[in-house]
Write an enzyme that holds these catalytic residues in place. Structure first.
Site, short mmCIF file in Angstrom:
data_model
loop_
_atom_site.label_atom_id
_atom_site.label_comp_id
_atom_site.label_asym_id
_atom_site.label_seq_id
_atom_site.Cartn_x
_atom_site.Cartn_y
_atom_site.Cartn_z
N ASP A 34 0.84 -1.20 0.00
CA ASP A 34 0.00 0.00 0.00
C ASP A 34 0.87 1.25 0.00
O ASP A 34 0.57 2.25 -0.64
CB ASP A 34 -0.90 0.05 1.24
CG ASP A 34 -1.92 -1.06 1.22
OD1 ASP A 34 -1.90 -1.85 0.26
OD2 ASP A 34 -2.73 -1.13 2.17
N GLU A 115 -24.45 -17.47 -14.25
CA GLU A 115 -23.73 -16.68 -13.24
C GLU A 115 -24.70 -16.23 -12.16
O GLU A 115 -25.91 -16.19 -12.38
CB GLU A 115 -23.02 -15.48 -13.87
CG GLU A 115 -23.90 -14.46 -14.52
CD GLU A 115 -23.07 -13.36 -15.15
OE1 GLU A 115 -22.42 -12.62 -14.41
OE2 GLU A 115 -23.08 -13.26 -16.40
N LYS A 117 -27.06 -14.15 -9.80
CA LYS A 117 -27.82 -12.91 -10.00
C LYS A 117 -27.52 -12.01 -8.81
O LYS A 117 -27.94 -12.27 -7.69
CB LYS A 117 -29.31 -13.19 -10.10
CG LYS A 117 -30.11 -11.93 -10.41
CD LYS A 117 -31.55 -12.28 -10.74
CE LYS A 117 -32.33 -11.09 -11.27
NZ LYS A 117 -32.42 -9.97 -10.34
N ASP A 119 -27.58 -9.03 -6.25
CA ASP A 119 -28.65 -8.16 -5.76
C ASP A 119 -28.11 -6.74 -5.59
O ASP A 119 -27.75 -6.31 -4.51
CB ASP A 119 -29.19 -8.70 -4.43
CG ASP A 119 -30.57 -8.16 -4.14
OD1 ASP A 119 -31.14 -7.49 -5.03
OD2 ASP A 119 -31.08 -8.40 -3.03
N ARG A 138 -30.06 2.04 -14.78
CA ARG A 138 -30.97 1.42 -15.74
C ARG A 138 -32.19 2.31 -15.97
O ARG A 138 -32.72 2.38 -17.07
CB ARG A 138 -31.39 0.05 -15.20
CG ARG A 138 -32.43 -0.62 -16.03
CD ARG A 138 -32.59 -2.06 -15.61
NE ARG A 138 -33.56 -2.71 -16.44
CZ ARG A 138 -34.86 -2.81 -16.14
NH1 ARG A 138 -35.31 -2.31 -15.02
NH2 ARG A 138 -35.68 -3.41 -16.96
N TYR A 228 -19.72 -6.24 -11.07
CA TYR A 228 -19.45 -7.36 -11.97
C TYR A 228 -20.11 -7.03 -13.29
O TYR A 228 -21.30 -6.70 -13.34
CB TYR A 228 -20.01 -8.68 -11.42
CG TYR A 228 -19.14 -9.30 -10.34
CD1 TYR A 228 -17.76 -9.39 -10.50
CD2 TYR A 228 -19.71 -9.81 -9.18
CE1 TYR A 228 -16.97 -9.97 -9.52
CE2 TYR A 228 -18.93 -10.40 -8.19
CZ TYR A 228 -17.55 -10.46 -8.37
OH TYR A 228 -16.77 -11.03 -7.40
N LYS A 294 -28.06 -17.65 -19.58
CA LYS A 294 -28.21 -17.02 -20.90
C LYS A 294 -27.80 -18.03 -21.96
O LYS A 294 -26.81 -18.76 -21.77
CB LYS A 294 -27.30 -15.79 -21.01
CG LYS A 294 -27.68 -14.70 -20.04
CD LYS A 294 -26.66 -13.58 -20.00
CE LYS A 294 -26.92 -12.73 -18.77
NZ LYS A 294 -25.80 -11.87 -18.42
N LYS A 318 -34.83 -17.88 -9.46
CA LYS A 318 -34.76 -17.24 -8.14
C LYS A 318 -34.65 -18.25 -7.00
O LYS A 318 -35.22 -19.33 -7.08
CB LYS A 318 -36.01 -16.38 -7.92
CG LYS A 318 -36.17 -15.24 -8.89
CD LYS A 318 -35.10 -14.21 -8.66
CE LYS A 318 -35.51 -12.79 -8.99
NZ LYS A 318 -36.50 -12.11 -8.32
N CYS A 412 -43.63 15.34 18.12
CA CYS A 412 -42.96 14.16 18.64
C CYS A 412 -43.91 13.36 19.54
O CYS A 412 -44.57 13.93 20.41
CB CYS A 412 -41.73 14.61 19.43
SG CYS A 412 -40.92 13.27 20.30
N CYS A 415 -42.50 13.99 23.32
CA CYS A 415 -42.45 15.26 24.03
C CYS A 415 -43.39 16.29 23.42
O CYS A 415 -43.45 17.43 23.89
CB CYS A 415 -41.03 15.81 24.01
SG CYS A 415 -40.55 16.37 22.37
N CYS A 428 -37.30 15.18 15.50
CA CYS A 428 -37.83 15.99 16.59
C CYS A 428 -36.74 16.98 16.97
O CYS A 428 -35.59 16.61 17.18
CB CYS A 428 -38.16 15.09 17.79
SG CYS A 428 -38.31 15.99 19.34
N CYS A 433 -36.16 16.52 24.59
CA CYS A 433 -37.21 15.49 24.46
C CYS A 433 -36.80 14.28 25.29
O CYS A 433 -35.67 13.78 25.14
CB CYS A 433 -37.33 15.12 22.99
SG CYS A 433 -38.19 13.57 22.67
S1 IVH Z 1 -28.40 -10.06 -17.38
C1 IVH Z 1 -31.12 -8.81 -20.77
N1 IVH Z 1 -26.90 -10.93 -15.41
O1 IVH Z 1 -31.18 -8.50 -12.96
C2 IVH Z 1 -30.53 -9.37 -19.58
N2 IVH Z 1 -28.66 -9.41 -14.93
O2 IVH Z 1 -34.12 -8.46 -14.16
C3 IVH Z 1 -29.92 -8.35 -18.75
N3 IVH Z 1 -28.82 -8.78 -12.61
O3 IVH Z 1 -31.62 -5.34 -14.38
C4 IVH Z 1 -29.59 -8.79 -17.41
N4 IVH Z 1 -27.12 -9.97 -11.88
O4 IVH Z 1 -29.90 -5.60 -12.53
C5 IVH Z 1 -27.94 -10.16 -15.77
N5 IVH Z 1 -25.51 -11.73 -13.74
C6 IVH Z 1 -26.53 -10.97 -14.11
C7 IVH Z 1 -27.24 -10.18 -13.20
C8 IVH Z 1 -28.31 -9.42 -13.65
C9 IVH Z 1 -28.08 -9.13 -11.54
C10 IVH Z 1 -29.98 -7.88 -12.55
C11 IVH Z 1 -29.86 -6.67 -13.43
C12 IVH Z 1 -31.07 -6.62 -14.29
C13 IVH Z 1 -31.99 -7.54 -13.58
C14 IVH Z 1 -32.86 -8.20 -14.63
#
Ligand code: IVH
Length: 669
Positions: A34, A115, A117, A119, A138, A228, A294, A318, A412, A415, A428, A433
């Site tokens: 560093d 991959e 998903k 959050d 987006r 990512y 995909k 999901k 509040c 108080c 408040c 208070c």
């Molecule tokens: S692909 C056309 N890959 O999920 C496909 N989306 O409902 C585009 N998300 O708005 C999305 N991880 O915010 C893709 N590995 C991933 C993802 C991912 C999270 C989210 C993304 C997107 C939403 C789709």
């Protein structure tokens, strides 16, 4: 040096720093310490300060944030940012595969790229000729907010793509990815906010959204956001054949790609991957809510096309969420130390993910409005981040007739003092208070503050209710007779409290500053202020400009501090503390610690500390912790199962410390 030399020097420095940024933030495998990195950065900053015309848009110095914006502009996506269709379970995933085969009129296996998903929040990054030009959220999929300045502060977003000798960079490429806040950073951020009396973020996603949508990008720069990249929008000057190739090319460009991506040759392998991720979900250092699949072949993607704003060739499978439904019996406004009113839903108790939940935070009025939660509603609740229960949504079909929207009171609940709205929060304003007072005395006397041992919240509540204390300083004027008027106190236990109060009189300036509960001033800021100003008297007279010179103090904190010391009641409180014989020993020195000038590297698992704790301990003594061993390393702290750093340390002749030896040095054994 001629101007040309200086220019060349800046170019080389930029290249070096960008290289090390990539090693550190994208590949997680740094090559220099560093300290060395800081020196390179400082050298470049110096050159740029003297020659501002040499600052290039891809300079790594541009990653620290820019002056605040009035508002975000909007940007139109050159190709819409679509959403994903969902599969709720493995059967639906199989149906998806069958559907695609029917549509493509094939019996052959379809290859998928899988991959996690993430959050977080979807963003678009536009690179032109390899240079990061603009980036956006987006939004509604067609247009999003221009958050370029904020995205520039994210360490794992390269300002310039790496080029390769074999392949030219595309003329223009839209990179899509997910910005997220890792779990550890999320809990540290919330802990800091708790210390500072700021409302907490509900989950990492909200924290990431709040950080990314800051008008002041220097705030974003302080939040360790990550990204990512997972796909492309419009691309000019390059043709991709497969999704897998896109991800591999991203890596060559220096973009960060989830290391858990997997090519699945058929749906069975895809399902195995989904099951593996369901198992590993809780071990990951970030939150995921499913797996995205995909179709790998881009020609096939084109044949499949899209339907209702989602591609036919992709699906999000999901995970089952830790959710339940229950009834909101009541909504109350709970008052905190800084006066913030938090709406809390009192629930019919219900078990969620194995834990009984009877309360859920509604965060603030905007959240209540957005979800339209009302008393008597049946709601879906979930434990986000596996800790704080929150209301996800209302089941409108079960809403009772005659229910009314909930509005936080304008006075509040405790108080009856005036409540005003500041940003998203209702506060408040009455500093005396009773609830605010009780909470601020709890903070004052707490472990990291004046540390009055044995004084619990129940005692504080009674003292305030019986008017024995009207502010924290009154604690130092209590007599044993006062304490004896409280429930369940006898001579001996009352004396114990008096002893603890006496003991706390002798404290440090940092603790005293922290205990005052100045907004934004947590433990670490209080320490810095103590070291910088040396006395309360000096701090009282400081100005915003002077404060802004101090590391870690931004405009908001500076304003909070001067604001605090301009209020008469606060100055009186401090006088009263001195009269109560509170005494600060000399401030903690920044210099002269046990490890001044020493550079540590950690490896292996430690028994009694986590890495953050040990880092704080070392830094408190003036030492530094770096992630890789070099000739400059002073000590390698080796825990159980040390890694390759151990060999490297031996090679460089670095001293190796065991955990026990370190504890001894710190007198912690
Ligand atoms: S692909 C056309 N890959 O999920 C496909 N989306 O409902 C585009 N998300 O708005 C999305 N991880 O915010 C893709 N590995 C991933 C993802 C991912 C999270 C989210 C993304 C997107 C939403 C789709």
């Amino acid at each position: 040096m001629t101007m040309e030399d200086i220019k060349e020097k800046a170019r080389i420095l930029r290249e070096k720093i960008n290289f090390h940024n990539h090693r550190y933030y994208v590949l997680d495998s740094p090559e220099i310490s560093d300290g060395e990195y800081d020196r390179l950065m400082r050298e470049l900053q110096d050159i740029e300060a003297k020659h501002p015309d040499l600052i290039s848009p891809d300079s790594p110095t541009q990653k620290v944030g820019a002056p605040p914006l009035e508002s975000f502009g909007t940007l139109e996506h050159s190709m819409p940012m679509l959403s994903l269709q969902n599969a709720m379970n493995v059967e639906e995933l199989r149906e998806f595969d069958a559907r695609l085969k029917r549509s493509l009129e094939t019996n052959f296996d379809i290859e998928y790229v899988a991959e996690p998903k993430m959050d977080g929040l979807a963003v678009e990054l536009i690179y032109e000729g390899g240079l990061f030009k603009v980036g956006s959220t987006r939004g509604d999929g067609i247009r999003g907010e221009n958050i370029t300045l904020n995205l520039k502060t994210i360490k794992s977003i390269p300002l310039r793509l790496k080029d390769s000798p074999f392949d030219e960079l595309p003329e223009r490429i839209s990179v899509r990815g997910e910005v997220f806040l890792p779990l550890e950073a999320f809990s540290m951020l919330n802990k800091k906010r708790e210390d500072e009396g700021e409302p907490l973020f509900a989950n990492p996603r909200n924290a990431a959204a709040g950080s990314l949508r800051q008008l002041d990008s220097s705030i974003t720069a302080k939040r360790p956001l990550d990204i990512y990249s997972y796909g492309v929008g419009e691309v000019k000057g390059k043709n991709f054949i497969t999704q897998w190739e896109i991800l591999q090319t991203f890596k060559d460009y220096g973009l960060k790609v989830n290391p858990l991506i997997k090519k699945c040759e058929n749906i069975d392998v895809a399902i195995e991957y989904f099951e593996e991720m369901s198992r590993r979900r809780n071990e990951l250092p970030y939150e995921i809510d499913g797996v995205v699949f995909k179709v790998n072949n881009i020609r096939l993607q084109g044949e499949l096309g899209e339907i209702a704003r989602s591609p036919r060739w992709a699906i999000a499978c999901k995970f089952p969420p830790a959710q339940e439904h229950t009834v909101v019996n009541e909504i109350i406004a709970s008052v905190g130390r800084t006066g913030v009113l938090t709406p809390v839903a009192i629930l019919e108790p219900v078990k969620v993910g194995g834990v009984v939940v009877s309360k859920a935070t509604l965060h603030n009025q905007d959240e209540v409005d957005r979800k339209d939660v009302r008393e008597g509603d049946t709601v879906i609740i979930q434990r986000a981040g596996d800790v704080i229960p929150e209301v996800v949504s209302v089941i409108l079909s079960r809403r009772k007739a005659g229910s009314k929207p909930y509005i936080l009171p304008d006075t509040c609940p405790d108080c009856a003092g005036k409540v005003v709205k500041e940003d998203a929060f209702h506060r408040c304003l009455n500093s005396s208070c009773p609830t605010r007072l009780k909470e601020s005395i709890r903070h004052f006397a707490g472990k990291n503050g004046m540390n009055i041992d044995g004084l619990g919240f129940k005692h504080i509540e009674q003292m305030v209710d019986k008017c024995l204390i009207k502010d924290p300083a009154d604690l130092y004027h209590l007599t044993i007779e006062d304490i004896l008027t409280l429930d369940r106190f006898a001579e001996k236990s009352a004396q114990n409290i008096i002893d603890s109060i006496n003991k706390s009189r002798n404290t440090t300036l940092a603790r005293l500053i922290y205990s005052l509960g100045i907004r934004n001033v947590g433990e670490s800021t209080a320490k810095i202020l103590a070291a910088e100003f040396g006395s309360m008297e000096r701090l009282k007279k400081t100005t915003i400009n002077e404060l802004m010179e101090v590391d870690e103090v931004g405009p908001e904190t500076a304003a909070a501090i001067t604001g605090f010391f301009s209020a008469r009641e606060n100055l009186e409180l401090i006088e009263k503390l001195w009269e109560g014989e509170v005494y600060c020993s000399a401030p903690e020195k920044r210099a002269g610690g046990l490890f001044e000038g020493k550079l540590f590297v950690l490896t292996g698992t430690l028994e009694s500390f986590n890495r953050n704790e040990i880092k704080t301990l070392i830094e408190r003594e003036g030492g530094k912790v770096s992630s890789s061993v070099s000739k400059k390393t002073t000590y390698l702290l080796a825990g159980e199962g040390p890694g390759s750093k151990y060999e490297k340390a031996l090679k460089f002749g670095v001293d190796i410390l065991s955990e026990a030896e370190l504890k001894k040095m710190l007198s912690l054994d």
